[in-house]
Design an enzyme around this catalytic site. Sequence first.
Site, PDB file in Angstrom:
ATOM      1  N   GLU A  42       0.828  -1.204   0.000  1.00  0.00           N
ATOM      2  CA  GLU A  42       0.000   0.000   0.000  1.00  0.00           C
ATOM      3  C   GLU A  42       0.862   1.254   0.000  1.00  0.00           C
ATOM      4  O   GLU A  42       2.082   1.208   0.213  1.00  0.00           O
ATOM      5  CB  GLU A  42      -0.944  -0.051   1.208  1.00  0.00           C
ATOM      6  CG  GLU A  42      -1.898  -1.242   1.114  1.00  0.00           C
ATOM      7  CD  GLU A  42      -2.909  -1.303   2.244  1.00  0.00           C
ATOM      8  OE1 GLU A  42      -2.797  -0.546   3.237  1.00  0.00           O
ATOM      9  OE2 GLU A  42      -3.837  -2.137   2.128  1.00  0.00           O
ATOM     10  N   GLU A  53      -1.468 -10.167  -5.893  1.00  0.00           N
ATOM     11  CA  GLU A  53      -1.404 -10.891  -7.163  1.00  0.00           C
ATOM     12  C   GLU A  53      -0.520 -10.146  -8.158  1.00  0.00           C
ATOM     13  O   GLU A  53       0.247 -10.758  -8.913  1.00  0.00           O
ATOM     14  CB  GLU A  53      -2.815 -11.043  -7.753  1.00  0.00           C
ATOM     15  CG  GLU A  53      -3.753 -11.907  -6.916  1.00  0.00           C
ATOM     16  CD  GLU A  53      -4.529 -11.119  -5.859  1.00  0.00           C
ATOM     17  OE1 GLU A  53      -4.019 -10.078  -5.385  1.00  0.00           O
ATOM     18  OE2 GLU A  53      -5.627 -11.557  -5.516  1.00  0.00           O
ATOM     19  N   CYS A  84      -9.439  -9.353  -6.548  1.00  0.00           N
ATOM     20  CA  CYS A  84     -10.265  -8.225  -6.989  1.00  0.00           C
ATOM     21  C   CYS A  84     -10.426  -8.282  -8.510  1.00  0.00           C
ATOM     22  O   CYS A  84      -9.727  -9.030  -9.212  1.00  0.00           O
ATOM     23  CB  CYS A  84      -9.648  -6.901  -6.550  1.00  0.00           C
ATOM     24  SG  CYS A  84      -8.243  -6.363  -7.550  1.00  0.00           S
TER      25      CYS A  84
HETATM   26  N1  THU Z   1      -5.868  -6.872  -1.966  1.00  0.00           N
HETATM   27  C1  THU Z   1      -5.001  -7.727  -2.579  1.00  0.00           C
HETATM   28  O1  THU Z   1      -3.783  -7.626  -2.391  1.00  0.00           O
HETATM   29  N2  THU Z   1      -5.510  -8.693  -3.369  1.00  0.00           N
HETATM   30  C2  THU Z   1      -6.847  -8.881  -3.593  1.00  0.00           C
HETATM   31  O2  THU Z   1      -7.200  -9.693  -4.412  1.00  0.00           O
HETATM   32  C3  THU Z   1      -7.827  -8.125  -2.810  1.00  0.00           C
HETATM   33  C4  THU Z   1      -7.293  -6.900  -2.166  1.00  0.00           C
HETATM   34  C5  THU Z   1      -5.317  -5.818  -1.098  1.00  0.00           C
HETATM   35  C6  THU Z   1      -5.376  -4.437  -1.667  1.00  0.00           C
HETATM   36  C7  THU Z   1      -5.313  -3.608  -0.406  1.00  0.00           C
HETATM   37  O3  THU Z   1      -3.947  -3.427  -0.062  1.00  0.00           O
HETATM   38  C8  THU Z   1      -5.970  -4.470   0.644  1.00  0.00           C
HETATM   39  O4  THU Z   1      -6.013  -5.792   0.105  1.00  0.00           O
HETATM   40  C9  THU Z   1      -7.376  -4.030   1.007  1.00  0.00           C
HETATM   41  O5  THU Z   1      -8.159  -3.882  -0.103  1.00  0.00           O
END
Ligand code: THU
Length: 132
Positions: A42, A53, A84
């Site tokens: 992040e 991913e 996502c």
């Molecule tokens: N996130 C992922 O790394 N992969 C996913 O498939 C779903 C969401 C992360 C993005 C963000 O840093 C945190 O999860 C919350 O959304």
Amino acid sequence: MTDLKSAAIAVRENAHAPYSNFQVGAALRTASGAVFAGCNVENVAYPQGTCAEAGAIAAMVAAGEREIAEVYVVAGSPMPVTPCGGCRQKLAEFGGGDVPVTMATVAGVEQRTTLGELLPGAFSQAFLDTDA
Ligand code: THU
């Protein structure tokens, strides 16, 4: 599959998720059998953050590989974490619809699906044929 699972669980520990406090780990096995892992990273400018991913895919491509054979994603969610929408498209760039995807919780609950089930009607190279 145990190597994929352990790679995803281990890399999740390195996630940089101070804003969501939601750490995710992803691991890919390629057609050659190699395993690549990634975690979410992040950023204080929130849209600049990247998913687990995406990190695993970047590691795979940087190593000169392009064919995903299997995916494992894990998070500390109450139910198995689902990639996502954007990550589904990113995975589809390097894997066919029959690629198995295991979604998991840190507590050990697993759900198996495929890339095709996660992203029916994926945008693909076929649409870039502009002669029509
Ligand atoms: N996130 C992922 O790394 N992969 C996913 O498939 C779903 C969401 C992360 C993005 C963000 O840093 C945190 O999860 C919350 O959304």
